[in-house]
Scaffold this motif. Structure first.
Motif, PDB file in Angstrom:
ATOM      1  N   LEU A  94      10.263   5.342  -3.156  1.00 40.30           N
ATOM      2  CA  LEU A  94      11.049   6.622  -3.436  1.00 40.30           C
ATOM      3  C   LEU A  94      12.509   6.266  -3.589  1.00 40.30           C
ATOM      4  CD1 LEU A  94       9.784   9.044  -0.636  1.00 40.30           C
ATOM      5  CD2 LEU A  94       9.407   9.504  -3.042  1.00 40.30           C
ATOM      6  N   SER A 106       1.073   3.989  -3.043  1.00 37.66           N
ATOM      7  CA  SER A 106       0.987   5.483  -2.711  1.00 37.66           C
ATOM      8  C   SER A 106       1.879   6.346  -3.282  1.00 37.66           C
ATOM      9  CB  SER A 106       0.668   5.932  -1.410  1.00 37.66           C
ATOM     10  OG  SER A 106       2.015   5.804  -0.644  1.00 37.66           O
ATOM     11  N   VAL A 107       3.265   5.804  -3.255  1.00 37.06           N
ATOM     12  CA  VAL A 107       4.364   6.951  -4.137  1.00 37.06           C
ATOM     13  C   VAL A 107       4.277   6.474  -5.590  1.00 37.06           C
ATOM     14  CG1 VAL A 107       6.758   7.030  -4.261  1.00 37.06           C
ATOM     15  CG2 VAL A 107       5.622   6.739  -2.002  1.00 37.06           C
ATOM     16  N   GLU A 159       1.868   8.688  -7.088  1.00 41.59           N
ATOM     17  CA  GLU A 159       2.560  10.150  -7.278  1.00 41.59           C
ATOM     18  C   GLU A 159       3.441  10.082  -8.485  1.00 41.59           C
ATOM     19  OE1 GLU A 159       4.086  11.434  -3.620  1.00 41.59           O
ATOM     20  OE2 GLU A 159       1.994  10.904  -2.437  1.00 41.59           O
ATOM     21  N   ARG A 187       0.869  -1.229  -0.078  1.00 40.66           N
ATOM     22  CA  ARG A 187      -0.232  -0.110  -0.027  1.00 40.66           C
ATOM     23  C   ARG A 187       1.060   1.250  -0.295  1.00 40.66           C
ATOM     24  NH1 ARG A 187      -2.699   1.358   4.466  1.00 40.66           N
ATOM     25  NH2 ARG A 187      -3.921   2.683   3.259  1.00 40.66           N
ATOM     26  N   GLY A 188       1.977   1.229   1.033  1.00 40.71           N
ATOM     27  CA  GLY A 188       2.818   2.180   0.813  1.00 40.71           C
ATOM     28  C   GLY A 188       3.609   2.465  -0.484  1.00 40.71           C
ATOM     29  N   ILE A 189       3.995   1.372  -0.933  1.00 45.91           N
ATOM     30  CA  ILE A 189       4.704   1.439  -2.494  1.00 45.91           C
ATOM     31  C   ILE A 189       3.797   2.252  -3.314  1.00 45.91           C
ATOM     32  CG2 ILE A 189       5.515   0.179  -4.286  1.00 45.91           C
ATOM     33  CD1 ILE A 189       6.403  -1.923  -2.228  1.00 45.91           C
ATOM     34  N   GLU A 221       6.605   3.094   1.190  1.00 42.59           N
ATOM     35  CA  GLU A 221       6.710   4.717   0.610  1.00 42.59           C
ATOM     36  C   GLU A 221       8.384   4.941   0.327  1.00 42.59           C
ATOM     37  OE1 GLU A 221       3.457   7.667   2.283  1.00 42.59           O
ATOM     38  OE2 GLU A 221       4.905   7.103   4.076  1.00 42.59           O
ATOM     39  N   ARG A 222       8.912   4.660   1.372  1.00 41.43           N
ATOM     40  CA  ARG A 222      10.513   4.990   1.380  1.00 41.43           C
ATOM     41  C   ARG A 222      11.158   4.160   0.235  1.00 41.43           C
ATOM     42  NH1 ARG A 222      13.560   6.528   7.021  1.00 41.43           N
ATOM     43  NH2 ARG A 222      11.526   7.806   7.939  1.00 41.43           N
ATOM     44  N   TYR A 264       3.678   0.750   6.200  1.00 42.46           N
ATOM     45  CA  TYR A 264       3.383   1.781   5.176  1.00 42.46           C
ATOM     46  C   TYR A 264       4.504   2.517   4.695  1.00 42.46           C
ATOM     47  CZ  TYR A 264       0.068   4.707   2.561  1.00 42.46           C
ATOM     48  OH  TYR A 264      -0.386   5.519   1.667  1.00 42.46           O
ATOM     49  N   GLU A 265       5.163   3.088   5.777  1.00 43.42           N
ATOM     50  CA  GLU A 265       6.274   4.060   5.642  1.00 43.42           C
ATOM     51  C   GLU A 265       7.423   3.311   5.017  1.00 43.42           C
ATOM     52  OE1 GLU A 265       9.461   6.730   8.339  1.00 43.42           O
ATOM     53  OE2 GLU A 265       7.755   5.921   9.101  1.00 43.42           O
TER      54      GLU A 265
END
Length: 343
Positions: free
Chosen positions: A307, A85-86, A89, A81-83, A303-304, A299-300
């Motif tokens: 990125l 979201s980024v 974007e 889910r975190g992956i 995301e990271r 989740y974080e």
């Protein structure tokens, strides 16, 4: 009705095809007056750019491949889910692949990179499906591969990674059990040979050693990273002559199997046996009793990790990207009701 082309847009706008192309791909390099002309022409012509063709010309697919150990694992669901979201974007799509052992599976993943079917790989599996020497290109630079969640081996330390301090987290969990008065603490760990298993066992051993507690090898058993494996492991532990007063499971899924087996044998948690988990998945708060566990910010991490992959893809063969250190995200203990005082 025939589909409009970039040539039609150029004719309506009264500019060259090259100018239209620059407006679509590098708008900062075109004057505002030209951009407005092209925009009005695109609307008038009802023109839709062929994104696939644009990406092909750029040598990009805008697709990232995510390799996970198990499709149904709730922890990795949150990471993905975190992956995602980024990825949204950054205008990326993701393909999810379940990790498979064997050289052919690894070759398939790397061939997707080589054939430009994907721009990069996020590897969430603890055991890389390809050999260490396969992560560098012919020019000697890193291929666009990022490791998430799992401990990185020395051979793969050239790759960027995002994870918690697994040794420290396991030590913190064991310390908490010791602080509550437990000195006979069992460890239900993952698969033998996994670096993640080794790190979390190392943290457990470190905490016992610091507290002056003699390690009993009988108390370390494999739960095979599954509910079923943890049920068998718990059954084995509770059949010992000197049973543990606390059981530390290195995933929440195994902790759930442990809770189930203890309940089926008539033990009360935490009155008779305390149970500690690891991950803080969505189910940890609703087990009976609610599970005390180590929280990984899934989740974080996702995301990271995405990125970092975008950075690596953008860097290409840039030597500046090489040698970046691991991105260590913080963990924390989540205290609920599954751990009580030791006897």
């Amino acid at each position: 009705m025939a589909k409009s082309s970039i040539t039609d847009v150029a004719a309506i706008a009264g500019v060259s095809i090259a100018t239209v192309s620059r407006c679509l791909n590098n708008p900062d390099k075109v004057s505002e007056k030209s951009r407005l002309k092209v925009h009005e022409a695109i609307v008038k012509a009802n023109y839709t750019p062929n994104v696939l063709a644009q990406n092909f010309r750029k040598g990009r697919t805008n697709i990232a491949l995510v390799v996970i150990p198990s499709i149904g694992d709730p922890f990795f669901t949150e990471v993905v889910r975190g992956i995602r979201s980024v990825a949204e974007e950054k205008a990326y799509s993701i393909i999810i692949s379940e990790a498979q052992s064997g050289s052919e599976a690894g070759e398939d993943l790397l061939s997707m990179l080589a054939s430009k079917q994907t721009d990069g790989i996020i590897l969430l599996a603890s055991t890389p499906p390809f050999p260490p020497d396969a992560v560098t290109s012919e020019s000697g630079h890193n291929k666009p591969i990022v490791i998430g969640c799992e401990t990185v081996s020395a051979e793969l330390s050239v790759l960027p990674s995002v994870h918690i301090d697994n040794v420290g987290a396991a030590a913190d969990a064991t310390d908490y059990l010791i602080e509550r008065g437990h000195n006979r603490i069992a460890l239900v760990c993952g698969q033998a040979g996994s670096l993640l298993t080794k790190d979390r066992e190392a943290g457990y051993r470190l905490a016992l050693r610091k507290a002056g507690i003699t390690l009993d090898p009988e108390l370390i058993v494999s739960g095979d990273l599954s509910i079923e494996g943890a049920i068998h492991a718990t059954r084995s532990l509770m059949s010992l002559r000197h049973r543990p007063s606390a059981i530390f499971c290195t995933t929440d899924e195994m902790a759930m199997g442990c809770l189930h087996e203890l309940k089926s044998q008539g033990y009360k948690v935490p009155q008779d046996v305390s149970v500690m988990g690891f991950d803080d998945t969505r189910y940890a708060a609703v087990t009976e009793p609610p599970l005390t566990t180590v929280r990984q910010p899934a989740y974080e991490i996702g995301e990271r990790t995405m990125l970092r992959l975008c950075e690596l893809i953008a860097a290409g063969d840039s030597v500046e990207y090489l040698g970046k250190t691991a991105d260590i995200v913080p963990h924390r203990l989540v205290i609920r009701n599954s751990v009580g005082p030791g006897s």
